[in-house]
Design a protein around this motif. Structure first.
Motif, short mmCIF file in Angstrom:
data_model
loop_
_atom_site.label_atom_id
_atom_site.label_comp_id
_atom_site.label_asym_id
_atom_site.label_seq_id
_atom_site.Cartn_x
_atom_site.Cartn_y
_atom_site.Cartn_z
N GLY A 121 6.19 1.14 8.55
CA GLY A 121 4.64 1.37 8.78
C GLY A 121 4.26 2.50 9.57
N LEU A 122 5.10 3.25 10.19
CA LEU A 122 4.79 4.46 11.19
C LEU A 122 5.08 5.71 10.40
CD1 LEU A 122 6.45 3.28 14.67
CD2 LEU A 122 4.18 3.17 13.90
N MET A 123 5.45 5.46 9.28
CA MET A 123 5.56 6.74 8.30
C MET A 123 4.31 7.04 7.58
SD MET A 123 9.48 6.62 6.33
CE MET A 123 9.22 8.17 5.58
N VAL A 124 3.72 8.25 8.05
CA VAL A 124 2.37 8.49 7.58
C VAL A 124 2.27 9.44 6.50
CG1 VAL A 124 0.32 9.66 8.39
CG2 VAL A 124 1.57 8.06 10.25
N ALA A 125 1.50 8.93 5.44
CA ALA A 125 1.38 9.89 4.40
C ALA A 125 0.14 9.71 3.53
CB ALA A 125 2.44 9.64 3.38
N ARG A 126 -0.51 8.56 3.50
CA ARG A 126 -1.60 8.27 2.92
C ARG A 126 -2.89 8.86 3.44
NH1 ARG A 126 -1.99 2.92 2.96
NH2 ARG A 126 -0.08 2.61 4.20
N GLN A 127 -3.78 8.95 2.54
CA GLN A 127 -5.11 9.60 3.24
C GLN A 127 -5.75 8.34 4.12
OE1 GLN A 127 -6.28 12.78 2.48
NE2 GLN A 127 -7.59 12.35 4.15
N ASN A 128 -5.55 7.20 3.75
CA ASN A 128 -6.13 6.27 4.78
C ASN A 128 -5.62 6.22 6.11
OD1 ASN A 128 -5.36 3.06 5.62
ND2 ASN A 128 -7.33 3.16 4.91
N GLN A 129 -3.95 6.50 6.07
CA GLN A 129 -3.30 6.74 7.45
C GLN A 129 -3.80 7.54 8.17
OE1 GLN A 129 0.44 6.20 5.31
NE2 GLN A 129 1.01 4.96 7.09
N ILE A 130 -3.98 8.77 7.41
CA ILE A 130 -4.33 10.05 8.27
C ILE A 130 -5.64 10.04 8.77
CG2 ILE A 130 -4.81 12.53 7.90
CD1 ILE A 130 -2.56 12.55 5.69
N ASN A 131 -6.75 9.49 7.94
CA ASN A 131 -8.16 9.52 8.54
C ASN A 131 -8.08 8.37 9.73
OD1 ASN A 131 -8.69 11.13 6.51
ND2 ASN A 131 -9.64 9.68 5.00
N GLY A 132 -7.42 7.28 9.69
CA GLY A 132 -7.50 6.31 10.90
C GLY A 132 -6.27 6.25 11.73
N TRP A 133 -5.69 7.56 11.70
CA TRP A 133 -4.42 7.56 12.45
C TRP A 133 -4.78 7.74 14.10
CZ3 TRP A 133 -2.48 11.12 16.36
CH2 TRP A 133 -1.18 11.19 16.64
N SER A 134 -5.78 8.31 14.42
CA SER A 134 -6.08 8.46 16.08
C SER A 134 -6.37 6.89 16.37
CB SER A 134 -7.38 9.31 16.29
OG SER A 134 -6.94 10.60 15.96
N ALA A 135 -7.09 6.26 15.78
CA ALA A 135 -7.75 4.77 16.07
C ALA A 135 -6.65 3.93 16.23
CB ALA A 135 -8.73 4.37 15.20
N ARG A 136 -5.49 4.17 15.23
CA ARG A 136 -4.31 3.28 15.06
C ARG A 136 -3.11 3.75 16.10
NH1 ARG A 136 -5.02 4.06 9.37
NH2 ARG A 136 -6.47 2.46 8.35
N ASN A 137 -3.54 4.75 16.92
CA ASN A 137 -2.43 5.26 17.65
C ASN A 137 -3.18 5.69 19.01
OD1 ASN A 137 0.38 6.08 16.19
ND2 ASN A 137 -1.44 6.27 14.76
N PRO A 138 -3.44 4.66 19.84
CA PRO A 138 -3.96 4.84 21.04
C PRO A 138 -3.07 5.45 22.16
CG PRO A 138 -3.51 2.46 20.77
CD PRO A 138 -3.33 3.12 19.35
N VAL A 139 -1.77 5.33 21.84
CA VAL A 139 -0.87 6.03 22.87
C VAL A 139 -0.67 7.39 22.60
CG1 VAL A 139 1.65 5.71 23.86
CG2 VAL A 139 -0.05 3.74 23.55
N MET A 140 -0.08 7.43 21.28
CA MET A 140 0.44 8.97 20.84
C MET A 140 -0.78 9.98 20.62
SD MET A 140 3.12 10.60 20.11
CE MET A 140 4.35 9.70 19.36
N ALA A 141 -1.68 9.53 20.20
CA ALA A 141 -3.04 10.43 20.08
C ALA A 141 -3.50 11.17 21.44
CB ALA A 141 -4.18 9.84 19.39
N ALA A 154 0.83 -1.20 -0.22
CA ALA A 154 -0.07 -0.12 -0.07
C ALA A 154 0.75 1.34 -0.05
CB ALA A 154 -0.95 -0.01 1.17
N ASP A 155 1.96 1.29 0.54
CA ASP A 155 2.91 2.43 0.57
C ASP A 155 3.75 2.40 -0.57
OD1 ASP A 155 4.58 0.50 1.49
OD2 ASP A 155 5.37 1.46 3.27
N TYR A 156 3.54 1.79 -1.60
CA TYR A 156 4.56 1.56 -2.66
C TYR A 156 5.05 3.09 -3.35
CZ TYR A 156 6.51 0.54 -7.27
OH TYR A 156 7.47 0.44 -8.41
N LEU A 157 3.91 3.91 -3.47
CA LEU A 157 4.55 5.30 -3.80
C LEU A 157 5.40 5.89 -3.07
CD1 LEU A 157 0.98 6.94 -5.48
CD2 LEU A 157 2.81 5.50 -6.60
N LEU A 158 5.18 5.70 -1.59
CA LEU A 158 6.04 6.53 -0.56
C LEU A 158 7.38 5.77 -0.53
CD1 LEU A 158 6.15 8.56 1.72
CD2 LEU A 158 5.55 6.59 3.17
N TRP A 159 7.28 4.54 -0.56
CA TRP A 159 8.53 3.99 -0.16
C TRP A 159 9.48 3.60 -1.12
CZ3 TRP A 159 10.58 2.87 4.49
CH2 TRP A 159 11.87 2.12 4.57
#
Length: 569
Positions: free
Chosen positions: A231-251, A131-136
């Motif tokens: 996997g922690l490099m955030v760039a994609r819309q899917n990651q941004i939209n789901g960031w809080s749910a996937r980051n229960p510590v940092m958020a 999924a992160d092919y464009l970024l990576w």
């Protein structure tokens, strides 16, 4: 079109703004009240910006198309990317997928339009790839953003100095690059100043003087350990939209920072939904009132954009209405980009600390005399600002000058790479300085008073000041030129520091120098090796004790006269 005012404002004009309408913000920074939220704008001149990212995606995907395959997966991905730029029918007609993208007639326009859709662009899938092919792979983000040949810019150097001064303790950033880390290492050497948090478990690590939270990931960490950090490099819309749910510590941790401390945004547009959500959640938990002192939100921008206005609307909520909107936005806007603003903040903080040291070291000062010494420090600061441009070379030279002066003051030696090239005035923010029991006898209070007298002397025309020659170890902390000519000036906080100035070869008996001692002048002794004769007819080493001068009276005009007599300029 002329450049924006925030880009062309001088350091001196930025200081005038911090002394005036934005003084509460500047004092808040000096007291380590603000959380510095950092975005790509602070690395704009070092790292690819979003338009460069869009161009690289267009060019690389086109180059990978198999022209013999009408259903090539790279062509399909490129079509998906181009669609996000919303081309007109005429523009679609001019796009040739069998030709290099940078030769397309509308290449620049398409790339510009993709900037606002960068996260959706990076979410475009390539069949058969991660999924992160464009970024990576396409952007090669880990290697590009962790490139060790790219040096920190003025913003990173100023942030590092502010961190070392203890006034930038909380630094959340959406940036992948490691330029702040490298700037701190350059300025502080091996000293444990900066904690970097990328993975959730790293929140548990011991806090340091400054704490950098890379909540969108870290290129260097991913380069070293892709299994854990890719996997922690955030760039994609899917990651941004789901960031809080996937980051229960940092958020919730970042939400807590927003709730507890005012926000200063530097180079961060706040367009990402996860950032907007953090501020909305903080408002729901415990909103900041308006007005707040210091202001709860400040943006280093030329003008507030729609995302920043949206953030203010979220966080001030019911207060953000027709009656208050204009005043809120005016209060929040600091019309200087990060380069001039951070440099002006560094000068403001250092000067504010010196002013406080004057007060700590001479508690009996009459208000009028205290104000005159403060004016002397401000005059010297403004002269420095007048000669500065906010670029990496000049900021780096200023930091070296400051580091030399403080290292010689405290230890009678030049700074070294292991201990860092920058030495802070103090490691505590302004409001905690009076509680530091080491300050009163450290010699730095008397140094601050001497610096104030030098600034007053410049203002009165008694002498002029020029920087030391940093390529010459024996060039002093600065050079003062009076009627008798130029003299190198050194400061010594202790007798040991004064002796080491000689034993380290920084001063010789027949140099034309002034040594300003914080405490008593050490007994005369052959402590300095001799060099070839300099000017004749003038005592080569003149020494003055600030403790002695201050004990004889703190009425500033008389004090300045006695100081002039001692330095004999």
């Amino acid at each position: 079109m002329p450049p924006p005012a925030a880009a062309t404002i001088t350091v001196r004009a930025t200081l005038a703004m911090l002394d005036g309408p934005k003084r509460e913000i500047a004092e808040g920074v000096a007291n380590d009240e603000y959380v510095f939220w950092l975005g790509s704008g602070i690395s704009r001149e070092r790292m690819p910006d979003l338009r460069d990212v869009a161009k690289r995606v267009l060019v690389t995907l086109q180059a990978r198309i198999d022209q013999s395959d009408p259903s090539c997966r790279f062509k399909q991905a490129l079509e998906g990317v181009v669609t996000l730029a919303n081309p007109s029918p005429d523009e679609w007609g001019r796009i040739a997928f069998d030709q290099p993208a940078d030769g397309w007639p509308d290449y620049e326009a398409l790339a510009a339009r993709l900037v606002g859709n960068y996260a959706r662009m990076l979410d475009v899938p390539v069949d058969g790839e991660e999924a992160d092919y464009l970024l990576w792979d396409v952007l090669d983000a880990a290697n590009v953003y962790a490139n060790p040949t790219i040096e920190p810019d003025a913003e990173h150097l100023c942030l590092a100095a502010l961190a070392i001064e203890g006034v930038a303790s909380e630094l959340p950033t959406a940036n992948w690059d490691n330029l702040i880390e490298r700037a701190v290492e350059r300025l502080a050497g091996a000293q444990p100043v900066l904690r970097v948090v990328v993975a959730p478990n790293e929140i548990r690590w011991n806090r340091l003087r400054a704490n950098l939270y890379k909540f969108h990931g870290c290129a260097r960490a991913a380069q070293i350990d892709a299994a854990q950090f890719r996997g922690l490099m955030v760039a994609r819309q899917n990651q941004i939209n789901g960031w809080s749910a996937r980051n229960p510590v940092m958020a919730p941790f970042l939400t807590g920072l927003i709730t507890r401390r005012p926000t200063l945004m530097l180079g961060l547009s706040a367009q990402d939904s996860n950032i907007q959500n953090l501020f909305a959640e903080a408002q729901a938990a415990m909103a900041w009132p308006w007005p707040s002192h210091p202001p709860a939100y400040a943006f280093s921008e030329n003008a507030l954009g729609i995302d920043q206005r949206g953030l203010l609307q979220n966080v001030y909520h019911l207060h953000y209405g027709p009656a208050n909107r204009s005043a809120m936005e005016s209060e929040a806007l600091v019309q200087a980009y990060a380069k001039p603003l951070l440099l002006a903040l560094l000068l403001f903080v250092v000067t504010a600390k010196l002013k406080r040291l004057v007060e700590i070291g001479s508690p009996g000062l009459a208000p009028a005399d205290r104000d005159k010494l403060h004016d002397g420090l401000e005059h010297a600061r403004n002269l420095v600002a007048d000669g500065l441009n906010p670029n990496a070379a000049e900021v780096g030279d200023l930091i070296v000058q400051c580091g030399r002066a403080m290292s010689m003051l405290r230890g009678g030696r030049l700074p070294d790479a292991a201990s860092g090239i920058y030495a802070p005035v103090t490691t505590e923010p302004l409001h905690r300085m009076p509680a530091d029991p080491s300050l009163a006898d450290s010699g730095v209070c008397q140094f601050a008073a001497a610096a104030a007298l030098i600034g007053l002397g410049i203002d009165r025309g008694h002498w002029t000041a020029t920087p030391a020659d940093t390529t010459d170890p024996a060039s002093g902390a600065l050079v003062l030129t009076g009627r008798s000519g130029p003299a190198k000036v050194y400061f010594a906080a202790t007798a040991q520091a004064a002796i080491r100035l000689g034993t380290n070869g920084l001063v010789a008996d027949n140099d034309d120098v002034v040594i300003i001692h914080s405490h008593e002048t050490p007994p005369a002794m052959q402590r300095y090796p001799r060099r070839a004769p300099g000017r004749v007819g003038l005592a080569s080493v003149r020494e003055a004790s600030m403790e002695e001068l201050l004990s004889a009276g703190t009425e500033v005009e008389d004090l300045l006269g006695r100081f002039r007599s001692k330095v004999a300029l």
